[in-house]
Each structure stands twice: as structure tokens, then as C-alpha cells.
Design an enzyme around this catalytic site. Structure first.
Site, short mmCIF file in Angstrom:
data_model
loop_
_atom_site.label_atom_id
_atom_site.label_comp_id
_atom_site.label_asym_id
_atom_site.label_seq_id
_atom_site.Cartn_x
_atom_site.Cartn_y
_atom_site.Cartn_z
CG ASP A 98 9.55 2.23 4.64
OD1 ASP A 98 10.00 3.08 5.41
OD2 ASP A 98 9.38 1.03 4.97
CE LYS A 147 4.35 7.76 6.04
NZ LYS A 147 4.78 6.47 5.52
N GLY A 163 11.08 6.18 10.00
CA GLY A 163 12.35 6.76 9.61
C GLY A 163 12.12 7.46 8.30
CG HIS A 164 11.06 11.14 7.86
ND1 HIS A 164 10.02 11.05 8.73
CD2 HIS A 164 11.80 12.18 8.25
CE1 HIS A 164 10.12 12.00 9.62
NE2 HIS A 164 11.20 12.70 9.36
CD GLN A 207 4.92 3.61 11.98
OE1 GLN A 207 4.03 4.17 12.59
NE2 GLN A 207 6.18 3.85 12.22
P1 IMP Z 1 6.95 -1.86 15.28
O1 IMP Z 1 6.20 -0.66 14.84
O2 IMP Z 1 8.40 -1.63 15.51
O3 IMP Z 1 6.28 -2.55 16.44
O4 IMP Z 1 6.90 -2.93 14.08
C1 IMP Z 1 5.68 -3.56 13.69
C2 IMP Z 1 5.66 -3.77 12.17
O5 IMP Z 1 5.56 -2.52 11.52
C3 IMP Z 1 6.90 -4.46 11.62
O6 IMP Z 1 6.52 -5.29 10.54
C4 IMP Z 1 7.74 -3.29 11.13
O7 IMP Z 1 8.64 -3.65 10.13
C5 IMP Z 1 6.66 -2.35 10.61
N1 IMP Z 1 7.05 -0.94 10.65
C6 IMP Z 1 7.13 -0.14 11.73
N2 IMP Z 1 7.52 1.10 11.38
C7 IMP Z 1 7.67 1.08 10.05
C8 IMP Z 1 8.02 2.09 9.09
O8 IMP Z 1 8.27 3.26 9.41
N3 IMP Z 1 8.06 1.69 7.79
C9 IMP Z 1 7.76 0.42 7.42
N4 IMP Z 1 7.41 -0.53 8.27
C10 IMP Z 1 7.35 -0.22 9.58
#
Ligand code: IMP
Length: 455
Positions: free
Chosen positions: A15, A18, A42-43, A223
Site C-alpha cells: 500500500d 505502487k 489491491g490498487h 505487497q
Molecule cells: P495474505 O497475502 O492474504 O496471505 O496475507 C498475509 C499478510 O500480508 C497479511 O498481514 C496481509 O494483511 C498482508 N497483505 C497481503 N496483501 C497485502 C497488500 O496488498 N497490502 C498490504 N498488506 C497485504
């Protein structure tokens, strides 16, 4: 024509903005590629005052560029088809190419994601519940089902049968029901395969050929680097390689073919999910989303709420309030070491406008000793106290005022913000060449020409 490839990577916990920067750079590129993660990302991109939210589609899709989902991505076909339809409604026929070896997310992966989170208790990462971890687990255990399997019922059925049985036994072993119907999933996924078939290719071959042909390519990180499965804060990260090293694995491009790596630094810290966050400001539970902003006492809770509200720090995928904090240069420095960036982009400094003073974490105190490095292990990080320097803040300006500054360029930025930027550069020993001061493409200040970026 000389090919050039540029990677755009988040330096922290995701977040960082990007999506906007990729969208901005995409104007001059031929192809935008995602190489890891899935619809946990998500963007939001704003074009002509219209907001677009995507989870799987690479950001360049709104510029009508070719977009690629590499083999390192995990794909929920239902989400992808929904995004394709959404684009068609605004008359964009996405030039999408999907790797035939990308792994597929099934409904039971999402279900298991939730169960595993519950089972982990204090070690839960607070996932997005999109089935990301369980799908990567199956990939590495070699039970996974890939996009190629979706387009052939004779390939799909025996693989699904095996996977389904295994998952059922696993879930029941954990003491839960397994409320899924194999035939229903099979038929649904076969339908998805029919819809997606025209997009599925060997993307490694395709991308290497594109480089041979002199194309310009952006690799869009999802991420942030500190959520990396290998180099991030384990187990509180995601399940893919979120730093630049993930590009080669997730696309089939040689490390020798990545020309530039750009790091996105957010002016403050944000994080969704679990794990220690040394510079965190207050608690996410103190205020509700619509509570009025009030920073008269300058408490951590007040400042946290101010930043969260102004930065709209609520998850694009989950809607969860994000934890926020002061910029943590110790952790960002680690990202810079890993990624070896060419230059940095600073995003969202406008959000901090209106604070009397702003802080930067430049060291930690651990067991009574000052340390300068990121300690990697969550158990140590949870015991670290941030050591700050404090700088004077800058004005809270309207969108229009920020927009006018963007038109004039770097010199027009508030002096205290310029000093903030210089301090980050001095600490990280890297130049900040792009500054984003608003959600639109136009709210972007360049200290480098576009020709220099693509040279
Ligand atoms: P997962 O990727 O859904 O397995 O989540 C694992 C960790 O990564 C959690 O703490 C999520 O909140 C974090 N996370 C996953 N995708 C994002 C993102 O796009 N932005 C911020 N945090 C993320």
C-alpha cells in the site's frame, strides 16, 4: 529499438502507492507484468476523477497496454473474469496474457486460509482470506493445479480429485467441516477455463521474446518487500517473494535482463494484519472511520486517526483499517539493501500536511542498546523501541493547492517538506526522483525526465 525493463517495488508493508506510479509510468511502456501474489493485492488508480480498483490486473491495463500475469502469480479465475468484465464495461478490451503455469486458487483454499488463521492464534498474519497461502502451499508441495490444467477436462479432473480429497482429509483432521462439492467446482472451473483459454500462454517465452524485440516492460510488485516470505517479517508476511528477486522466479526472466529497480517509499508507515510495527501510532480501535479528526492534544491515537482518515488507509481488498505510524527508515534501509534500488519515489507526503511536527525513525533501542539495522526476526522487532528525529511539519493544503504545486514542480513544495525529503535521501543514500502528492497522474513531481527514466 533498445529494450528496457523497470521494476517498481514497495519498500515496506504494501500500500505504498505502487499502482499509481506504475500507471503513471505505464504511459511510456509496452507491457506491465505482475510476477507474484494474487488478489490479496489491491490498487486504486484515479483517471479523470474516476476511481478504479483492481486486485489482479496489472495497473497498466487502464493505459490499454499489454498486461501479463506471470507464473509466480496465484489466480482466482472468478476475480479475474470479474475484472475483465469490469474493463469491458468501460470499453477496455484488456490485452491480457496469463501464464499457463500460474497456480489456481479454489474456494477451499480461501476456506482453509481462514481455518489456518484461527489455528495459528498469535502467529496469524491477519491474511486477506483470499486463499493465497494455501494455494502457494499446494504449489510447493506439488499438488497444485495450474492455468493450463483448467483448459483440459481430462487434465483437470484427476488433479482436482486428488487435491480435493487431500484438502478434505486435512480440514476434517483439524476438526472442521468441508462444505464443498467436487463436481460443482469441477464444472465451474472448466467454464472459467473456457473463458480464459484465449489469454493463456507460456509467458516466460513471450516476455523474453518481447525483450529481444526491444519492448519496454514494467514489473509491478504487489505487497511490499517486508512482507516477503523469505526476507520479510516471518510469519507475519505473505507467501510470495515480494522483493525484486521475485521477478526472475515469477516470470522466467534472467536477472541480467532487469535494467532498473525503483523503490516506492510512503511518507509514513502503514500495515494491515498482524506482527510488530515499531513506529505504530495509537490503536486502530480508538476511532471509527467517520469520527471527526481532532489533533489538539497531539496524542498518538489522534495523529494515527488523522493519517488514517486523510490517507484513506482502509484496505482495498478487505476494507480493514490499516495500522499507521511514522516513517521507519531502519526497515526501509533493509529494503534498499535487498533491492539495490536505482532511485526512490516518495508517495503521500500531502497526507502529513497539517501536523505541527513529524517524526522519522532512524534507529531502534533494543535491550538498552541503540541498533542501526533491521533485526529481521519478529521476536526481536517486537522488543525494539523506535529512536526518532523530529522535524517541523508542513501546511495542510487543499487538493487544488497540491495540484498547483505539482504543475510548478519540486521547488514549489513547502520548505519543510523539501527538508523531509532531503533527510530521507541523506539517510538512505538514494535520490528521491519522483514525488506523488495526490491520487491523479497529474499530481506527480519529477526530478528526472521521462527519457532519463527509460534510458
Ligand atoms: P495474505 O497475502 O492474504 O496471505 O496475507 C498475509 C499478510 O500480508 C497479511 O498481514 C496481509 O494483511 C498482508 N497483505 C497481503 N496483501 C497485502 C497488500 O496488498 N497490502 C498490504 N498488506 C497485504
Amino acid at each position: 529499438m533498445k529494450a528496457i525493463t523497470i521494476a517498481v517495488m514497495g519498500t515496506s508493508w504494501g500500500d505504498e502507492g505502487k499502482g499509481k506510479i506504475v500507471d503513471f509510468l505505464a504511459e511510456d511502456t509496452d507491457i506491465v507484468v505482475r510476477f507474484q501474489g494474487g488478489n490479496n493485492a489491491g490498487h486504486t488508480v484515479v483517471v479523470n476523477n474516476q476511481k478504479f480498483k483492481f486486485h489482479l490486473m496489472p495497473s497498466g491495463v487502464l493505459q490499454n497496454k499489454e498486461v501479463v500475469l506471470g507464473n509466480g502469480v496465484v489466480i482466482d479465475p472468478a476475480v479475474l473474469i470479474e475484472e475483465i468484465d469490469k474493463l469491458k464495461k468501460i470499453n477496455i478490451n484488456p490485452k491480457l496474457i496469463i501464464s499457463s503455469t500460474a497456480h489456481v486458487i479454489f474456494p477451499f483454499h480461501k476456506y482453509i486460509d481462514g481455518l489456518e488463521e484461527k489455528t495459528k492464534k498469535g502467529y496469524a498474519a491477519g491474511t486477506t482470506l483470499q486463499g493465497i497461502g494455501p494455494t502457494y502451499s499446494d504449489k510447493y508441495a506439488r499438488f497444485g493445479i495450474r492455468m493450463f490444467d483448467l483448459i483440459d477436462k481430462d487434465l483437470l479432473y484427476p488433479k482436482l480429485e486428488k487435491l480435493f480429497e487431500l484438502k478434505k482429509k486435512y480440514v476434517e483432521c483439524l476438526g472442521f467441516d468441508f462444505p464443498f462439492d467436487k463436481e460443482e467446482i469441477f464444472n465451474k472451473y472448466l467454464d472459467y477455463g473456457k473463458i480464459l483459454k484465449p489469454f493463456i500462454k507460456d509467458t516466460a517465452l513471450y516476455l523474453n521474446q518481447a525483450i529481444d524485440d526491444g519492448k519496454k516492460i514494467i514489473f509491478e510488485g504487489a505487497q511490499g518487500s517486508l512482507l516477503c516470505i523469505d526476507h520479510g517479517m516471518y510469519p507475519y508476511g505473505t507467501s510470495s517473494n515480494t522483493w525484486a528477486g521475485g521477478i526472475c522466479v515469477g516470470t522466467g526472466i534472467s536477472p541480467k535482463r532487469i535494467d532498473k529497480i525503483i523503490g516506492i517509499v510512503k511518507a509514513y508507515t502503514s500495515r494491515v494484519g498482524g506482527g510488530p510495527l515499531p513506529t505504530e501510532l495509537g490503536s486502530i480501535n480508538k476511532y471509527k472511520k467517520d469520527d471527526p479528526i481532532d489533533i489538539k492534544n497531539h496524542t498518538d491515537d489522534e495523529i494515527g486517526h488523522y493519517i488514517r482518515q486523510k490517507g484513506n488507509e482502509y484496505g482495498t481488498t478487505t476494507g480493514r483499517p490499516r495500522r499507521v505510524g511514522w516513517i521507519d527508515l531502519v526497515s526501509i534501509k533493509y529494503s534498499c539493501i535487498l533491492n539495490n534500488f536505482d532511485f526512490l519515489v516518495l508517495t503521500l507526503p500531502d497526507v502529513l500536511g497539517g501536523l505541527k511536527e513529524v517524526k522519522m525513525c532512524i534507529q531502534y533501542e533494543y535491550n538498552g542498546t541503540k541498533i542501526n539495522h533491521w533485526p529481521i526476526h519478529s521476536e526481536i522487532i517486537s522488543k525494539c523501541k523506535p529512536v526518532y528525529i523530529t522535524l517541523p511539519g508542513w501546511e495542510d493544503l487543499s487538493r487544488e493547492q497540491w495540484h498547483n504545486i505539482a504543475l510548478k514542480g519540486f521547488d514549489a513544495l513547502p520548505t519543510n517538506l523539501k527538508n523531509y525529503i532531503f533527510k530521507i535521501e541523506e539517510f538512505l543514500k538514494l535520490p528521491i526522483k519522483i514525488i506523488s502528492i495526490g491520487p491523479s497522474r497529474e499530481d506527480t513531481i519529477l526530478r528526472i525526465t521521462k527519457e532519463e527514466i527509460w534510458n
